[in-house]
Design a protein around this motif. Structure first.
Motif, mmCIF file in Angstrom:
data_model
loop_
_atom_site.group_PDB
_atom_site.id
_atom_site.type_symbol
_atom_site.label_atom_id
_atom_site.label_comp_id
_atom_site.label_asym_id
_atom_site.label_seq_id
_atom_site.Cartn_x
_atom_site.Cartn_y
_atom_site.Cartn_z
ATOM 1 N N ASN A 92 36.437 -77.413 -10.970
ATOM 2 C CA ASN A 92 36.617 -78.805 -11.244
ATOM 3 C C ASN A 92 37.998 -79.031 -10.545
ATOM 4 O O ASN A 92 38.220 -80.248 -10.041
ATOM 5 C CB ASN A 92 37.110 -79.038 -12.605
ATOM 6 C CG ASN A 92 35.464 -78.676 -13.402
ATOM 7 O OD1 ASN A 92 34.420 -78.799 -12.868
ATOM 8 N ND2 ASN A 92 35.312 -78.177 -14.703
ATOM 9 N N ALA A 93 38.847 -78.226 -10.661
ATOM 10 C CA ALA A 93 40.260 -78.455 -9.819
ATOM 11 C C ALA A 93 39.961 -78.732 -8.439
ATOM 12 O O ALA A 93 40.901 -79.362 -7.627
ATOM 13 C CB ALA A 93 41.370 -77.551 -10.089
ATOM 14 N N ILE A 94 39.139 -78.214 -7.624
ATOM 15 C CA ILE A 94 38.659 -78.359 -6.274
ATOM 16 C C ILE A 94 38.117 -79.714 -6.059
ATOM 17 O O ILE A 94 38.344 -80.346 -4.861
ATOM 18 C CB ILE A 94 37.760 -77.106 -6.046
ATOM 19 C CG1 ILE A 94 38.693 -75.845 -5.639
ATOM 20 C CG2 ILE A 94 37.091 -77.442 -4.485
ATOM 21 C CD1 ILE A 94 37.943 -74.532 -5.205
ATOM 22 N N ARG A 95 37.350 -80.319 -6.890
ATOM 23 C CA ARG A 95 36.566 -81.482 -6.634
ATOM 24 C C ARG A 95 37.307 -82.563 -6.351
ATOM 25 O O ARG A 95 37.041 -83.232 -5.201
ATOM 26 C CB ARG A 95 35.890 -82.163 -8.086
ATOM 27 C CG ARG A 95 34.711 -80.821 -8.260
ATOM 28 C CD ARG A 95 34.033 -81.398 -9.425
ATOM 29 N NE ARG A 95 33.046 -80.532 -9.927
ATOM 30 C CZ ARG A 95 32.492 -80.436 -11.108
ATOM 31 N NH1 ARG A 95 32.819 -81.310 -12.060
ATOM 32 N NH2 ARG A 95 31.458 -79.516 -11.455
ATOM 33 N N PRO A 96 38.821 -82.764 -6.541
ATOM 34 C CA PRO A 96 39.544 -83.933 -6.071
ATOM 35 C C PRO A 96 39.812 -83.820 -4.394
ATOM 36 O O PRO A 96 39.941 -84.672 -3.789
ATOM 37 C CB PRO A 96 40.984 -83.912 -6.863
ATOM 38 C CG PRO A 96 40.460 -83.427 -8.122
ATOM 39 C CD PRO A 96 39.151 -82.390 -7.942
ATOM 40 N N LEU A 97 39.772 -82.433 -4.150
ATOM 41 C CA LEU A 97 40.338 -82.109 -2.800
ATOM 42 C C LEU A 97 38.992 -82.190 -1.725
ATOM 43 O O LEU A 97 39.199 -82.989 -0.717
ATOM 44 C CB LEU A 97 40.580 -80.637 -2.457
ATOM 45 C CG LEU A 97 40.992 -80.095 -1.018
ATOM 46 C CD1 LEU A 97 42.265 -80.794 -0.667
ATOM 47 C CD2 LEU A 97 41.291 -78.748 -1.266
ATOM 48 N N ALA A 98 37.833 -82.005 -2.429
ATOM 49 C CA ALA A 98 36.483 -82.498 -1.769
ATOM 50 C C ALA A 98 36.505 -83.851 -1.607
ATOM 51 O O ALA A 98 36.048 -84.427 -0.462
ATOM 52 C CB ALA A 98 35.205 -81.822 -2.526
#
Length: 318
Positions: free
Chosen positions: A244-250
């Motif tokens: 979930n923490a990676i989603r903003p980066l994507a």
């Protein structure tokens, strides 16, 4: 993004160039925010359980060839054992096992990841690190196989669903870690054993290249690591928190497409670390930034400004 902000300022009669704003960000990241992230990293590595994942990012000057990708490695704490969630982004050129090994070289604890072999090498080379794998990734493999063989894929998903059902019940009832461990070892591990027997009984029906075959090989191969979460009530069944923490980066990649160089990618990781940690604490990022930038020059202990400790001071005490 700065280009759009520059245009918005201009429409309102404010003349601030994006180069000026870029310099502000660079100075804040290097002088103020980098020490924040280092303190957070130190705290993260004292926790008994962490999660890790990685995602590609384009960095032009660090690419070996056109369209090659570097990586953002993301490390996160979990909520079973701490009310102080921490998210750390770390830019690295490459994906070999030396990247996470350098980060976790002094770590003593339980690391939850996907099935990437680079993570498996950690608990072979670092005696104090125990690597466990994520049931959500295994479940995803069988979901992908539903169109190919609905009967058997659904049967696999029933077993995994039972494991998640137990986790949901325990979370809703607010069990302590000792009670969670006891129930996992009495109920969840028995389901895992039944699932293993079922996989053995059906494995010969599928070719290795079929979706069901790939799902079975993936899950059966990783089953010892997938089962490790039952050893302690503080452990997670998956690493969805870090995913979930990676989603903003994507999402961000779709807007800015790439970082120009190594330094820019490192600063992006610093900013993402702080903003994601604020989000994990339900802190409004703008409110946090406005407050801590005013307090940094006079604050003797920067720990008080970290997202996990931060509190807005009363107006008369500032």
């Amino acid at each position: 993004a700065l280009n759009r902000i520059e245009q918005e300022f201009a429409r309102n009669g404010v003349n601030i160039s994006r180069q000026t704003m870029s310099n502000w960000i660079i100075k804040c990241a290097d002088k103020y925010f980098a020490p924040f992230v280092e303190r957070m990293r130190q705290e993260l590595l004292t926790l008994p359980v962490t999660q890790s994942d990685e995602t590609p990012t384009q960095v032009l000057s660090d690419s070996d060839r056109p369209n090659s990708k570097c990586y953002m490695w993301v490390h996160r704490s979990g909520e079973f054992y701490t009310k102080r969630p921490i998210v750390i982004y770390e830019y690295q050129k490459g994906r070999d096992h030396h990247k996470p090994m350098e980060f976790y070289k002094d770590y003593k604890g339980f690391l939850i990841t996907d099935g990437l072999e680079q993570y498996h090498l950690l608990d072979k080379k670092l005696p104090d690190v125990t690597n466990a794998n994520c049931w959500a990734h295994a479940r995803r493999k069988f979901v992908e196989a539903l169109d190919e063989d609905r009967k058997h894929a659904s049967e696999a998903l029933v077993y995994i669903g039972k494991l998640y059902g137990i986790e949901k019940e325990m979370k809703e009832t607010g069990l302590e870690s000792d009670a969670i461990q006891k129930r996992r070892q009495e109920e969840s591990y028995r389901i895992i054993q039944e699932f293993e027997n079922w996989m053995n009984s059906v494995s010969g029906r599928f070719t290795p290249k079929s979706r069901m075959g790939k799902a079975l090989v993936y899950t059966y191969t990783l089953l010892p690591r997938l089962s490790r979460y039952v050893l302690d009530g503080r452990y997670h069944i998956d690493n969805n928190g870090v995913e979930n923490a990676i989603r903003p980066l994507a999402i961000g990649r779709k807007n800015y497409l790439f970082c120009g160089n190594h330094d820019a990618a490192v600063r992006a990781a610093i900013v993402y670390s702080l903003f994601s940690s604020c989000k994990a604490h339900d802190i409004d990022v703008r409110t946090w930034l406005v407050d801590i930038l005013k307090r940094i020059p006079t604050e003797k202990d920067i720990n008080q400004l970290l997202p996990g400790n931060w509190k807005v001071l009363p107006a008369n005490s500032r």
